[in-house]
Scaffold this active site. Sequence first.
Site, PDB file in Angstrom:
ATOM      1  N   CYS A  27      32.061 -15.003  -2.500  1.00 46.91           N
ATOM      2  CA  CYS A  27      31.077 -15.158  -1.423  1.00 46.91           C
ATOM      3  C   CYS A  27      30.859 -13.778  -0.811  1.00 46.91           C
ATOM      4  O   CYS A  27      31.006 -12.768  -1.491  1.00 46.91           O
ATOM      5  CB  CYS A  27      31.550 -16.177  -0.395  1.00 46.91           C
ATOM      6  SG  CYS A  27      33.110 -15.733   0.395  1.00 46.91           S
ATOM      7  N   ALA A  28      30.535 -13.709   0.459  1.00 47.53           N
ATOM      8  CA  ALA A  28      30.193 -12.425   1.078  1.00 47.53           C
ATOM      9  C   ALA A  28      31.364 -11.463   1.166  1.00 47.53           C
ATOM     10  O   ALA A  28      31.201 -10.246   1.071  1.00 47.53           O
ATOM     11  CB  ALA A  28      29.611 -12.657   2.464  1.00 47.53           C
TER      12      ALA A  28
END
EC number: 2.7.1.201
Length: 478
Positions: A27-28
Amino acid sequence: MSKYSEPAKRLLDEIGGSENISAVTHCATRMRFVLVDPKKADVEKIEAIPIVKGTFTQAGQFQVIVGNEVSTFYNEFVKMAGVSDTSKDDAKVAAKKNMNFLQRMIAHLADIFTPLIPALVVGGLILGFRNIIGEIKLLEDGTLSLVETSQFWAGVHSFLWLIGEAIFHFLPVGITWAVARKMGASQILGIVLGITLVSPQLLNAYGVAGAETGDIPVWDFGFAQIEMIGYQAQVIPAILAGLLFSVLEINLRKVIPNAISMIVVPFLSLVPTVLLAHIVLGPIGWQIGTFISDVVYAGLTSAFGWLFAALFGFVYAPLVITGLHHMTNAIDLQLMSVLDGTPLWPMIALSNIAQGSAVLAMIYINRKNKEERQVSVPAAISCYLGVTEPAMFGINLKYGFPFLAAMIGSMVAAVISVGSGVMANSIGVGGLPGILSIQPVHMVMFAVGMVVAIVIPFLLTVVFSKMNFGKIPFQKRA
């Protein structure tokens, strides 16, 4: 060789090799692994890798916090590991094999609300800005607001409600879309279903209580009448309608021949769902939602409200670790629809601040350690902006005592917030910017809670460190 080759190889070795990876994505800021045997991952050695800022297990996934460079590191890792790129949805499906029933239910709830978070954050900022220019008396010796003295700001105030209304009043559209997306049903039909719950031809949900029976429009079928009531801003009716539609469509696809499926399936899944949503699911969902909001609000405003607040403020951070905090989104949104505000979100924002303040104390304690600052400074900044994971998993849980200090600070701040009746207009804006979502009349007391959430965790973390309350592995002592 790139600068990520050596840490990627170390991570692969310590996680149990390629054969121990069932699925991996990112993810981020985090690598997300679904491991064949989670026990083979050596957490201590993984966290000793310089690029790794912490690890934790959530929703059946072993997650390794890397930071903003995670996408580049991920590409190097999958190339070295010889594993294929995996989508987040595929990883979630694989991860569910490692979850119990409760964890699966929480994961499903998170999958519904997570895609809505960007809209909720924007909506919260917009409502907060409208509060500042429209409600706070800033001019003429504290007697007039910007809106009352300037046509420009009055126009801005009116225009911004166009977006705020789209996000919060028409929230059921986003929810039914998210449910359809989660279940694998037709997303456009999920959107259509949501629109049928908030159509302008329906009586606004907020106007039902004050309307006489004869004032409520109806669909008259001769033998029966159905009240034309909308479900603006309602969460549970939208979830129930979305689930029914998705189940109908998915099962109809299995039994109806492909030659006529495109015509028959949408009709037989959408029309009955809309009918049942207005006859059965909507009223039932409304009652369930009202009951939940009444119970929560009664608990917060009762003589024991301080105890509820203390408990919530103390355990919210541990709830984040388990993923159970996702349940509060539905409760917050339900409270907003019934009470025109929520007392839960202010406590969540204060918990964010408390965790960041504990990290700030660790920066002070380890101020001579450059390696530590590379992890703790970005973690503190993101925490104060409402993203707590780097701070919690990268610093506070690793040391232990800062996490406890933050929980205590959050508890005291929550008692102040609830004891003062602080209410937020919206959710999604956490940390220090969370004050923008607070109703103007409560901003001063929320600011007091913010000061408490900064000072107490900071002081307690410093005190605990001097008492050798926990291990400080990076601190260099003279």
